[in-house]
Motif scaffolding. Structure first.
Motif, mmCIF file in Angstrom:
data_model
loop_
_atom_site.group_PDB
_atom_site.id
_atom_site.type_symbol
_atom_site.label_atom_id
_atom_site.label_comp_id
_atom_site.label_asym_id
_atom_site.label_seq_id
_atom_site.Cartn_x
_atom_site.Cartn_y
_atom_site.Cartn_z
ATOM 1 N N GLU A 1 -25.325 8.553 -13.540
ATOM 2 C CA GLU A 1 -23.995 8.362 -12.943
ATOM 3 C C GLU A 1 -23.550 6.906 -13.078
ATOM 4 O OE1 GLU A 1 -24.121 9.124 -8.767
ATOM 5 O OE2 GLU A 1 -25.936 7.952 -8.472
ATOM 6 N N PRO A 2 -22.242 6.650 -13.047
ATOM 7 C CA PRO A 2 -21.746 5.269 -13.120
ATOM 8 C C PRO A 2 -22.211 4.453 -11.914
ATOM 9 C CG PRO A 2 -19.976 6.852 -13.489
ATOM 10 C CD PRO A 2 -21.149 7.639 -13.013
ATOM 11 N N LEU A 3 -22.317 3.158 -12.098
ATOM 12 C CA LEU A 3 -22.606 2.260 -10.988
ATOM 13 C C LEU A 3 -21.322 2.039 -10.204
ATOM 14 C CD1 LEU A 3 -24.456 0.265 -9.470
ATOM 15 C CD2 LEU A 3 -23.760 -1.484 -11.134
ATOM 16 N N HIS A 4 -21.380 2.275 -8.893
ATOM 17 C CA HIS A 4 -20.230 2.067 -8.013
ATOM 18 C C HIS A 4 -20.471 0.804 -7.185
ATOM 19 C CE1 HIS A 4 -19.009 6.050 -9.202
ATOM 20 N NE2 HIS A 4 -20.069 6.603 -8.641
ATOM 21 N N LEU A 5 -19.466 -0.043 -7.101
ATOM 22 C CA LEU A 5 -19.566 -1.312 -6.385
ATOM 23 C C LEU A 5 -18.617 -1.326 -5.204
ATOM 24 C CD1 LEU A 5 -19.538 -3.791 -9.414
ATOM 25 C CD2 LEU A 5 -21.518 -2.693 -8.317
ATOM 26 N N GLY A 6 -19.110 -1.796 -4.050
ATOM 27 C CA GLY A 6 -18.282 -1.884 -2.859
ATOM 28 C C GLY A 6 -18.092 -3.320 -2.409
ATOM 29 N N PHE A 7 -16.838 -3.700 -2.184
ATOM 30 C CA PHE A 7 -16.518 -4.962 -1.515
ATOM 31 C C PHE A 7 -16.208 -4.618 -0.061
ATOM 32 C CE2 PHE A 7 -15.850 -6.033 -5.895
ATOM 33 C CZ PHE A 7 -16.159 -7.379 -5.999
ATOM 34 N N PHE A 8 -16.926 -5.256 0.871
ATOM 35 C CA PHE A 8 -16.851 -4.873 2.269
ATOM 36 C C PHE A 8 -16.218 -5.973 3.119
ATOM 37 C CE2 PHE A 8 -20.135 -2.356 0.344
ATOM 38 C CZ PHE A 8 -19.941 -1.091 0.898
ATOM 39 N N HIS A 9 -15.637 -5.540 4.229
ATOM 40 C CA HIS A 9 -14.951 -6.400 5.198
ATOM 41 C C HIS A 9 -13.708 -7.027 4.573
ATOM 42 C CE1 HIS A 9 -18.910 -6.785 7.721
ATOM 43 N NE2 HIS A 9 -18.511 -5.537 7.543
ATOM 44 N N VAL A 10 -12.943 -6.181 3.909
ATOM 45 C CA VAL A 10 -11.725 -6.614 3.213
ATOM 46 C C VAL A 10 -10.481 -6.022 3.879
ATOM 47 C CG1 VAL A 10 -12.939 -6.864 1.015
ATOM 48 C CG2 VAL A 10 -11.847 -4.678 1.543
ATOM 49 N N GLY A 11 -10.553 -5.749 5.183
ATOM 50 C CA GLY A 11 -9.469 -5.034 5.845
ATOM 51 C C GLY A 11 -8.276 -5.871 6.236
ATOM 52 N N ALA A 12 -8.379 -7.188 6.202
ATOM 53 C CA ALA A 12 -7.284 -8.049 6.658
ATOM 54 C C ALA A 12 -6.622 -8.768 5.487
ATOM 55 C CB ALA A 12 -7.806 -9.076 7.664
ATOM 56 N N TYR A 13 -5.327 -8.775 5.486
ATOM 57 C CA TYR A 13 -4.471 -9.582 4.606
ATOM 58 C C TYR A 13 -4.407 -9.120 3.156
ATOM 59 C CZ TYR A 13 -4.337 -12.860 8.501
ATOM 60 O OH TYR A 13 -4.166 -13.405 9.730
ATOM 61 N N GLN A 14 -5.355 -8.319 2.671
ATOM 62 C CA GLN A 14 -5.364 -8.021 1.242
ATOM 63 C C GLN A 14 -4.110 -7.271 0.803
ATOM 64 O OE1 GLN A 14 -7.802 -9.675 -0.321
ATOM 65 N NE2 GLN A 14 -8.234 -10.248 1.787
ATOM 66 N N ASP A 15 -3.735 -6.223 1.532
ATOM 67 C CA ASP A 15 -2.521 -5.498 1.165
ATOM 68 C C ASP A 15 -1.270 -6.308 1.481
ATOM 69 O OD1 ASP A 15 -3.461 -2.901 0.161
ATOM 70 O OD2 ASP A 15 -4.330 -2.694 2.139
ATOM 71 N N GLN A 16 -1.333 -7.114 2.547
ATOM 72 C CA GLN A 16 -0.178 -7.942 2.891
ATOM 73 C C GLN A 16 0.071 -9.012 1.833
ATOM 74 O OE1 GLN A 16 -1.882 -6.299 5.105
ATOM 75 N NE2 GLN A 16 -0.090 -5.394 6.046
ATOM 76 N N MET A 17 -1.014 -9.588 1.290
ATOM 77 C CA MET A 17 -0.859 -10.655 0.313
ATOM 78 C C MET A 17 -0.499 -10.108 -1.069
ATOM 79 S SD MET A 17 -1.290 -13.396 2.044
ATOM 80 C CE MET A 17 -1.519 -14.657 0.805
ATOM 81 N N SER A 18 -1.086 -8.985 -1.438
ATOM 82 C CA SER A 18 -0.819 -8.441 -2.770
ATOM 83 C C SER A 18 0.439 -7.595 -2.785
ATOM 84 C CB SER A 18 -2.007 -7.604 -3.244
ATOM 85 O OG SER A 18 -2.177 -6.457 -2.433
ATOM 86 N N GLY A 19 0.887 -7.149 -1.608
ATOM 87 C CA GLY A 19 2.050 -6.277 -1.527
ATOM 88 C C GLY A 19 1.643 -4.851 -1.822
ATOM 89 N N TYR A 20 1.518 -4.045 -0.771
ATOM 90 C CA TYR A 20 1.067 -2.670 -0.971
ATOM 91 C C TYR A 20 2.114 -1.902 -1.773
ATOM 92 C CZ TYR A 20 -0.552 2.033 -0.091
ATOM 93 O OH TYR A 20 -0.980 3.311 -0.252
ATOM 94 N N GLY A 21 1.669 -1.166 -2.803
ATOM 95 C CA GLY A 21 2.631 -0.536 -3.697
ATOM 96 C C GLY A 21 3.267 -1.610 -4.564
ATOM 97 N N GLY A 22 4.549 -1.455 -4.836
ATOM 98 C CA GLY A 22 5.258 -2.488 -5.582
ATOM 99 C C GLY A 22 4.774 -2.638 -7.012
ATOM 100 N N ILE A 23 4.940 -3.850 -7.542
ATOM 101 C CA ILE A 23 4.586 -4.146 -8.930
ATOM 102 C C ILE A 23 3.413 -5.108 -8.957
ATOM 103 C CG2 ILE A 23 5.400 -5.118 -11.109
ATOM 104 C CD1 ILE A 23 6.704 -2.472 -10.286
ATOM 105 N N LYS A 24 2.400 -4.772 -9.729
ATOM 106 C CA LYS A 24 1.211 -5.604 -9.832
ATOM 107 C C LYS A 24 1.060 -6.134 -11.259
ATOM 108 C CE LYS A 24 -0.383 -4.655 -5.630
ATOM 109 N NZ LYS A 24 0.690 -3.779 -5.163
ATOM 110 N N HIS A 25 0.250 -7.181 -11.385
ATOM 111 C CA HIS A 25 -0.036 -7.788 -12.675
ATOM 112 C C HIS A 25 -0.542 -6.724 -13.656
ATOM 113 C CE1 HIS A 25 -0.994 -10.785 -15.546
ATOM 114 N NE2 HIS A 25 -2.304 -10.791 -15.345
#
Length: 463
Positions: free
Chosen positions: A400-424
Motif C-alpha cells: 500500500e502507499p505510504l500515508h503521511l499525517g501532519f498533526f495539530h494543524v487546526g488553527a489558521y491554516q484554512d484562514q491563511m490559505s483561504g478555504y476554497g477559492g483559488i490556489k497556486h
C-alpha cells in the motif's frame, strides 16, 4: 539491530504519548483509527477531530480554577475563543458547548455573532471582547450590538480616537476596554506593538476622556505579546508591567475589574514538547494576586482569548506519497498528492513545524527524506522536524502507499490559505471530514466538503 521506524520514534521520544499510538502497524489519533478514514475518503484529506476542542477548553478552565482555588484568588476566570483562528461553524458550535465566550477581530466577525444569535446559539448575555484596529464598518456594527441590547460587548480601544466613534454611535451605557501597546521582544523588528495604546498614555487618557464618563465605563485592561505565554524573562517582565498598570488604574477607576491576558498558550508541535501548564497558570494568577494585595486593590476577573490553543490540536492533514525520487547522492524526495503551500501555508510563510508521522509502515526501515508538494513552486517542500532537524520516514515498498499525517494543524491554516477559492497551480482544496465521539465512546464522521472541482475554480476565474 533496531532500524525500524517505530524503533527510531521509541528511542527518540516518550512513545506512545498524548493521543498518538500505533496499533497493528497503523497510527491512531486519540483512539481514532486513521486508516479507516483514508480507506473511505482517500487523500489528500483534512480532518477536524472535534472532541479535542472541548477537551482543550475544559483543560484550561480546570487549570485556572485550580490555581484560583489554590492561592485563594477572589476573582473568576472567563474563557473566550479567538474566532480568527478558525471561523468554521462546526468549530464555534463545539466551543459553545463548553460555556465559552467569544473574541472578535473584524467587522465581519460581528456578522458571525449576529448569525449565531439569530440561530439561537448564543444569547445577549455572552461576553464578546472586540479587538483590533477598527475601521468605520467595525465600530458601526459593534455600536449596533450594544444598541440592540447585547449586555456584555466590550469594545477594546486600540487607539484613543476610537472612543469618538462610540460616543457618536452608541446610545446606551457600555463597557470599554483598553489594549496596552506592549513592548516587543528585543530581537523583533519593532520596539512596540502596532496594536494598542502606549503605557505612558493610558492613565492620562482615562483621566481626560473616561473618568466619570456618563455613557462608558472602563471595564477591562487588555495585555498580549506576540511570543505568547512563555516562561521567559521577557514574558514575566511585560506581564508585571501590565499588572502594575492595572493596579494604578484600579485605584482611580472602580469600574475596572477585568484583566485580559490575551492568547498565546503554546500547543504541542513536536513529540518532544514539554510545557508546565499548571506552573505557568498558577504563577500568573499568583502574581496578579500579590500585586493587588500589596496595593490594596481588588483582584480582577481574568479573561483569556485562546485561539490556537483551542482548535490547533484538533486538526490533521493527510497525504499519500505518490513516488520516491532520488535527485542526487544525498537528496531523496517523497512526492505527495497535494500542496504543502496551499494546505499548510504556515510551513511556507513562517517556517512553522508540525508533528509529522506516517500513518502506516511503522515496522519498515527508515531513511532521511525531503517531502515535495504537488505545485511547481520551489518552496513547496518540508524537510525539518524535531528529531535531529531532519525528516526520517519509513522506506517505501510495493504494498500500500505510504500515508503521511501532519498533526495539530487546526488553527489558521484554512484562514491563511483561504478555504476554497483559488490556489497556486489550481491545486484544489482537499476533502474535509469532521469526527465526533458519540456517548458510547465510538466515533462518527461525516464529509463536510468534497474536494474542490475544476468547474468551481474556473467559475471564480471568470471562465
Amino acid at each position: 539491530m533496531k532500524n525500524k521506524y517505530i524503533d527510531l520514534i521509541e528511542q527518540t521520544f516518550y512513545f506512545p504519548q498524548n493521543g498518538f499510538e500505533v496499533k497493528d502497524n497503523y497510527l491512531h489519533f486519540h483512539d481514532l483509527p486513521l486508516k479507516d478514514l483514508i480507506e473511505e475518503y482517500g487523500t489528500p484529506l483534512r480532518i477536524s477531530f472535534l472532541p479535542k476542542i472541548s477537551s482543550q477548553i475544559q483543560k484550561a478552565k480546570t487549570l485556572f480554577n485550580n490555581a484560583i482555588k489554590k492561592v485563594n484568588y477572589d476573582g473568576k476566570y472567563i474563557y473566550c475563543y479567538c474566532t480568527k483562528s478558525s471561523h468554521f461553524s462546526f468549530v464555534i458550535d463545539e466551543v459553545l458547548k463548553n460555556d465559552a465566550h467569544l473574541e472578535t477581530s473584524s467587522a465581519f466577525d460581528v456578522d458571525l455573532i449576529m448569525n449565531l444569535y439569530r440561530k439561537g446559539k448564543i444569547d445577549k448575555n455572552i461576553y464578546i471582547v472586540s479587538n483590533g484596529f477598527k475601521p468605520e464598518a467595525y465600530t458601526d456594527k459593534l455600536a449596533g450590538l450594544v444598541n440592540d441590547g447585547f449586555e456584555n460587548i466590550i469594545p477594546v480601544l486600540d487607539n484613543m480616537n476610537e472612543l469618538n466613534a462610540y460616543e457618536q454611535k452608541i446610545q446606551k451605557n457600555c463597557k470599554i476596554g483598553i489594549r496596552i501597546a506592549a513592548e516587543e521582544e528585543p530581537n523583533f523588528e519593532f520596539y512596540t506593538s502596532r496594536l494598542g495604546i502606549r503605557y505612558n498614555d493610558i492613565l492620562k487618557f482615562h483621566e481626560e476622556k473616561l473618568h466619570n464618563h456618563p455613557k462608558f465605563n472602563l471595564n477591562m485592561l487588555h495585555f498580549f505579546i506576540n511570543t505568547g505565554i512563555r516562561d521567559s524573562t521577557y514574558y514575566w517582565s511585560e506581564l508585571h508591567k501590565a499588572i502594575k498598570l492595572y493596579v494604578e488604574l484600579r485605584k482611580k477607576c472602580p469600574t475596572l475589574n477585568r484583566l485580559n491576558i490575551g492568547g498565546g498558550m503554546p500547543i504541542q508541535y513536536s513529540l518532544g514538547f514539554e510545557f508546565d501548564y499548571a506552573y505557568m497558570i498558577e504563577e500568573i494568577v499568583s502574581q496578579i494576586q500579590s500585586a493587588c494585595k500589596e496595593a490594596n486593590v481588588p483582584v480582577p476577573d481574568i479573561f483569556t482569548e485562546f485561539g490556537n490553543f483551542t482548535v490547533g490540536e484538533s486538526g490533521i492533514m493527510i497525504f499519500s506519497v505518490l513516488r520516491e525520487k532520488l535527485q542526487n547522492d544525498s537528496e531523496n524526495w517523497y512526492m505527495i498528492d497535494g500542496s504543502l503551500m496551499t494546505t499548510l501555508p504556515d510551513i511556507w510563510g513562517i517556517s512553522q513545524r508540525f508533528i509529522l508521522l506516517p500513518i502506516n509502515k511503522w515496522k519498515n526501515e527508515y531513511q532521511r527524506v525531503n517531502i515535495g508538494g504537488l505545485s511547481c513552486d520551489i518552496h513547496d517542500y518540508y524537510n525539518a522536524e524535531a528529531h535531529l532537524n531532519q525528516v526520517y520516514l519509513p522506506k517505501i515498498n510495493n504494498s500500500e502507499p505510504l500515508h503521511l499525517g501532519f498533526f495539530h494543524v487546526g488553527a489558521y491554516q484554512d484562514q491563511m490559505s483561504g478555504y476554497g477559492g483559488i490556489k497556486h497551480c489550481l491545486i484544489p482544496s482537499p476533502k474535509y471530514v469532521l469526527v465526533q465521539k458519540k456517548e458510547d465512546g465510538s466515533f462518527e464522521h461525516r464529509l463536510f466538503a468534497n474536494e474542490q472541482t475544476a468547474d468551481s475554480m474556473l467559475n471564480i476565474l471568470g471562465y
